[in-house]
Design a protein around this motif. Sequence first.
Motif, PDB file in Angstrom:
ATOM      1  N   SER A 110       0.826  -1.209   0.000  1.00 24.75           N
ATOM      2  CA  SER A 110       0.000   0.000   0.000  1.00 24.75           C
ATOM      3  C   SER A 110       0.861   1.261   0.000  1.00 24.75           C
ATOM      4  O   SER A 110       0.549   2.246  -0.680  1.00 24.75           O
ATOM      5  CB  SER A 110      -0.943  -0.005   1.213  1.00 24.75           C
ATOM      6  OG  SER A 110      -0.202  -0.039   2.425  1.00 24.75           O
ATOM      7  N   GLY A 111       1.953   1.223   0.779  1.00 24.92           N
ATOM      8  CA  GLY A 111       2.850   2.376   0.815  1.00 24.92           C
ATOM      9  C   GLY A 111       3.509   2.618  -0.529  1.00 24.92           C
ATOM     10  O   GLY A 111       3.627   3.755  -0.990  1.00 24.92           O
ATOM     11  N   LEU A 112       3.940   1.527  -1.210  1.00 25.54           N
ATOM     12  CA  LEU A 112       4.576   1.665  -2.512  1.00 25.54           C
ATOM     13  C   LEU A 112       3.593   2.208  -3.546  1.00 25.54           C
ATOM     14  O   LEU A 112       3.940   3.056  -4.369  1.00 25.54           O
ATOM     15  CB  LEU A 112       5.130   0.311  -2.975  1.00 25.54           C
ATOM     16  CG  LEU A 112       6.353  -0.213  -2.219  1.00 25.54           C
ATOM     17  CD1 LEU A 112       6.750  -1.586  -2.746  1.00 25.54           C
ATOM     18  CD2 LEU A 112       7.519   0.751  -2.351  1.00 25.54           C
ATOM     19  N   LEU A 113       2.355   1.700  -3.496  1.00 22.92           N
ATOM     20  CA  LEU A 113       1.347   2.168  -4.442  1.00 22.92           C
ATOM     21  C   LEU A 113       1.039   3.651  -4.207  1.00 22.92           C
ATOM     22  O   LEU A 113       0.818   4.410  -5.151  1.00 22.92           O
ATOM     23  CB  LEU A 113       0.073   1.325  -4.309  1.00 22.92           C
ATOM     24  CG  LEU A 113       0.208  -0.147  -4.724  1.00 22.92           C
ATOM     25  CD1 LEU A 113      -1.086  -0.889  -4.465  1.00 22.92           C
ATOM     26  CD2 LEU A 113       0.594  -0.251  -6.202  1.00 22.92           C
ATOM     27  N   SER A 114       1.017   4.054  -2.932  1.00 20.15           N
ATOM     28  CA  SER A 114       0.802   5.463  -2.604  1.00 20.15           C
ATOM     29  C   SER A 114       1.939   6.316  -3.156  1.00 20.15           C
ATOM     30  O   SER A 114       1.704   7.396  -3.723  1.00 20.15           O
ATOM     31  CB  SER A 114       0.700   5.640  -1.086  1.00 20.15           C
ATOM     32  OG  SER A 114       0.648   7.007  -0.741  1.00 20.15           O
ATOM     33  N   ASN A 115       3.188   5.827  -2.994  1.00 22.46           N
ATOM     34  CA  ASN A 115       4.339   6.558  -3.522  1.00 22.46           C
ATOM     35  C   ASN A 115       4.288   6.645  -5.049  1.00 22.46           C
ATOM     36  O   ASN A 115       4.628   7.675  -5.641  1.00 22.46           O
ATOM     37  CB  ASN A 115       5.649   5.886  -3.097  1.00 22.46           C
ATOM     38  CG  ASN A 115       5.931   6.082  -1.620  1.00 22.46           C
ATOM     39  OD1 ASN A 115       5.519   7.065  -1.024  1.00 22.46           O
ATOM     40  ND2 ASN A 115       6.637   5.143  -1.026  1.00 22.46           N
ATOM     41  N   LEU A 116       3.847   5.541  -5.679  1.00 21.00           N
ATOM     42  CA  LEU A 116       3.746   5.506  -7.136  1.00 21.00           C
ATOM     43  C   LEU A 116       2.724   6.526  -7.632  1.00 21.00           C
ATOM     44  O   LEU A 116       2.994   7.311  -8.553  1.00 21.00           O
ATOM     45  CB  LEU A 116       3.349   4.098  -7.591  1.00 21.00           C
ATOM     46  CG  LEU A 116       3.088   3.909  -9.088  1.00 21.00           C
ATOM     47  CD1 LEU A 116       4.342   4.216  -9.892  1.00 21.00           C
ATOM     48  CD2 LEU A 116       2.606   2.486  -9.368  1.00 21.00           C
ATOM     49  N   ALA A 117       1.543   6.524  -7.012  1.00 21.45           N
ATOM     50  CA  ALA A 117       0.491   7.461  -7.417  1.00 21.45           C
ATOM     51  C   ALA A 117       0.921   8.904  -7.174  1.00 21.45           C
ATOM     52  O   ALA A 117       0.695   9.786  -8.010  1.00 21.45           O
ATOM     53  CB  ALA A 117      -0.794   7.160  -6.655  1.00 21.45           C
ATOM     54  N   SER A 118       1.577   9.151  -6.030  1.00 19.01           N
ATOM     55  CA  SER A 118       2.031  10.509  -5.717  1.00 19.01           C
ATOM     56  C   SER A 118       3.077  10.983  -6.714  1.00 19.01           C
ATOM     57  O   SER A 118       3.095  12.160  -7.105  1.00 19.01           O
ATOM     58  CB  SER A 118       2.600  10.553  -4.301  1.00 19.01           C
ATOM     59  OG  SER A 118       1.609  10.230  -3.344  1.00 19.01           O
ATOM     60  N   GLY A 119       3.956  10.061  -7.146  1.00 21.73           N
ATOM     61  CA  GLY A 119       4.963  10.416  -8.141  1.00 21.73           C
ATOM     62  C   GLY A 119       4.327  10.847  -9.457  1.00 21.73           C
ATOM     63  O   GLY A 119       4.764  11.822 -10.086  1.00 21.73           O
ATOM     64  N   VAL A 120       3.278  10.130  -9.863  1.00 21.05           N
ATOM     65  CA  VAL A 120       2.575  10.489 -11.097  1.00 21.05           C
ATOM     66  C   VAL A 120       1.942  11.875 -10.962  1.00 21.05           C
ATOM     67  O   VAL A 120       2.036  12.718 -11.864  1.00 21.05           O
ATOM     68  CB  VAL A 120       1.489   9.441 -11.424  1.00 21.05           C
ATOM     69  CG1 VAL A 120       0.640   9.903 -12.598  1.00 21.05           C
ATOM     70  CG2 VAL A 120       2.133   8.099 -11.730  1.00 21.05           C
ATOM     71  N   PHE A 121       1.289  12.128  -9.818  1.00 17.63           N
ATOM     72  CA  PHE A 121       0.651  13.425  -9.602  1.00 17.63           C
ATOM     73  C   PHE A 121       1.686  14.553  -9.585  1.00 17.63           C
ATOM     74  O   PHE A 121       1.417  15.659 -10.071  1.00 17.63           O
ATOM     75  CB  PHE A 121      -0.141  13.426  -8.296  1.00 17.63           C
ATOM     76  CG  PHE A 121      -1.489  12.759  -8.409  1.00 17.63           C
ATOM     77  CD1 PHE A 121      -2.427  13.225  -9.318  1.00 17.63           C
ATOM     78  CD2 PHE A 121      -1.812  11.678  -7.619  1.00 17.63           C
ATOM     79  CE1 PHE A 121      -3.670  12.626  -9.435  1.00 17.63           C
ATOM     80  CE2 PHE A 121      -3.049  11.059  -7.725  1.00 17.63           C
ATOM     81  CZ  PHE A 121      -3.985  11.535  -8.638  1.00 17.63           C
TER      82      PHE A 121
END
Length: 275
Positions: free
Chosen positions: A104-115
């Motif tokens: 979940s933390g990695l997915l959050s980091n991934l989404a935040s990077g895209v934003f």
Amino acid sequence: MNETIQKYIDLAVQLGMSVGLKILGALVLWIIGRIVIRAVLGILDRSLRTRKIDDTVSKYLGSVAGVLLNILLLLSVLSVFGIETTTFAGLLAAAGVAIGVAWSGLLSNLASGVFMIVLRPFKVGDYVIAGGIEGTVQAIGLFVTAIDTPDNVRTFVGNGKIFSDTIKNFSENPYRRVELVAQLSGQADVHKVIAVLKEKLKAIPNVAKTPAPDVEVLTFTLAGPVLAVRPYCHTEHYWAVYFATNQVINDEIGKLGFPAPANPVLITEQKRAAA
């Protein structure tokens, strides 16, 4: 008996050769794959630079491409051992809940990077405070952002932490204010000091002409008035201007020959003694 032992020996040799060949094949595939990935990423980087793509976007695309290529290489290595990708996907699906929680933390980091790439609160080369870390942005990766702190330490901050926190971008605007103060004695000619400092601050290299430096009375202490000394400059020159301004304050007030400010603690003690 001997025939049975020989049979097991032959079976062990055959199995060992089969496994050994698979290990050797996987090792060769991994080495060649890593060489190919480096070559592909190099070509991609040169292509993006040739097209003059922004450093922030190009480094992010390189990070994404590197992760995807390494995942494909890992799946290829697993296939050498007979592990089908469909079986691998089935195992991941069976453990979906556990993996979802762990990732979940990695997915959050991934989404935040895209934003961050889309919204662009900062770019590579900007001086920021992000995720509680102050420094110059070196790269926005798939999961983390690399920031070099003022003492030259490469620090990696999770994109999720950055995007969920306050971001200060000191490079976005054309100038920033340098905050300094100057303590004067009660016998100093405040107007003369202000006029001298305003004139001398303009001569400091990289101090902005517009807006002009501010030198005003900030507050009063027992020792005397305190001046706010505030030149403006680009973030790139902040510390050079900061130290040069301190030097100007020290030199110019000294040249004016006013008495040094008295110690406030000593003044308080003298008043108590007189009372």
